[in-house]
Design an enzyme around this catalytic site. Structure first.
Site, PDB file in Angstrom:
ATOM      1  N   VAL A 178       4.614   1.886   1.447  1.00 34.78           N
ATOM      2  CA  VAL A 178       5.719   2.677   1.038  1.00 34.78           C
ATOM      3  C   VAL A 178       4.930   4.056   0.850  1.00 34.78           C
ATOM      4  CG1 VAL A 178       7.019   3.109  -0.931  1.00 34.78           C
ATOM      5  CG2 VAL A 178       6.453   1.002  -0.420  1.00 34.78           C
ATOM      6  N   VAL A 183       0.825  -1.263   0.100  1.00 36.33           N
ATOM      7  CA  VAL A 183       0.095  -0.098  -0.111  1.00 36.33           C
ATOM      8  C   VAL A 183       0.837   1.313   0.030  1.00 36.33           C
ATOM      9  CG1 VAL A 183      -2.112  -1.142   1.047  1.00 36.33           C
ATOM     10  CG2 VAL A 183      -0.172  -0.009   2.581  1.00 36.33           C
ATOM     11  N   SER A 184       0.265   2.357  -0.388  1.00 38.69           N
ATOM     12  CA  SER A 184       1.171   3.549  -0.407  1.00 38.69           C
ATOM     13  C   SER A 184       1.132   4.581   0.427  1.00 38.69           C
ATOM     14  CB  SER A 184       0.845   4.157  -2.201  1.00 38.69           C
ATOM     15  OG  SER A 184      -0.490   4.475  -2.093  1.00 38.69           O
ATOM     16  N   THR A 185       0.029   4.484   1.369  1.00 35.97           N
ATOM     17  CA  THR A 185       0.023   5.430   2.554  1.00 35.97           C
ATOM     18  C   THR A 185      -0.286   4.881   3.559  1.00 35.97           C
ATOM     19  OG1 THR A 185      -2.546   5.694   2.380  1.00 35.97           O
ATOM     20  CG2 THR A 185      -1.233   6.964   0.844  1.00 35.97           C
TER      21      THR A 185
END
Length: 208
Positions: free
Chosen positions: A50, A23-25
């Site tokens: 990340v 996941v990016s947040t």
């Protein structure tokens, strides 16, 4: 960042099926991805968060280090593993070098556990390489045309010859590089580059 681990290999083949989630947040959760990966038969799931410009993915590296011949890597979607075609192909190649295979649940064609999937990924890699070759060829052709027309290649100069001379005079008068950079509105590294270039010129003149 988290890791789910049953660590139980297939009793008949001894192989492991690894899942990878990303996941990016920090506000996003892995639940949906991990549930799908476990439902697909993953023995162990690695998950990275990340955020922003932080691109380190320790769980991905940990998974890659564990891979052995016969293992399988599964992701829910290709963009969970890679952010670009080049990144994807490099990671799939790294997986294959260990003797493991790869598959995506959302993109059935990206499945190197099957002969058809291997063929599709090979074609995919070939198309990407062809595209890179075309870009390189167009870039070189553009450079050659620019050289024929006498155009300057590369980044534009930040200092004209007149400003460069004035800058050198300021430095010779005792101004510090940081102060000179502010006066001319350039970065400090530009000033240091000019200093190095002048020192190189002096060395060459002394040798002559």
């Amino acid at each position: 960042m988290e890791e789910r681990d049953t660590n139980t290999p297939d009793l008949f083949t001894g192989r492991m099926t690894f899942g990878y989630a990303r996941v990016s947040t920090t506000k996003q959760g892995f639940e949906g991805q991990i549930d799908d990966l476990e439902a697909a038969g993953c023995n162990q799931v690695f998950a990275d968060k990340v955020t922003g410009r932080h691109q380190n993915r320790p769980e991905l590296q940990k998974m890659l280090n564990k891979l052995r011949a016969g293992d399988v890597v599964i992701v829910t979607r290709l963009d969970r593993l890679a952010r670009s075609t080049r990144d994807l192909l490099a990671l799939v190649e790294q997986i294959h070098e260990t003797g493991a295979t790869f598959k995506s649940l959302s993109e059935p064609w990206a499945d190197t556990t099957t002969p058809a999937g291997k063929m599709v990924m090979t074609i995919f890699a070939g198309v990407a390489e062809f595209e890179r070759s075309l870009i390189a060829e167009r870039t070189e052709k553009g450079r050659q045309e620019a050289r024929k027309k006498g155009k300057h290649l590369g980044a534009p100069k930040k200092l004209t010859d007149e400003k460069r001379a004035a800058l050198l005079e300021l430095l010779a008068a005792g101004k510090q590089p940081g102060e000179a950079a502010r006066i001319f509105g350039v970065h400090r590294t530009t000033v240091h580059r000019v200093i190095r270039e002048e020192e190189s010129k002096k060395l060459r003149r002394n040798k002559d």
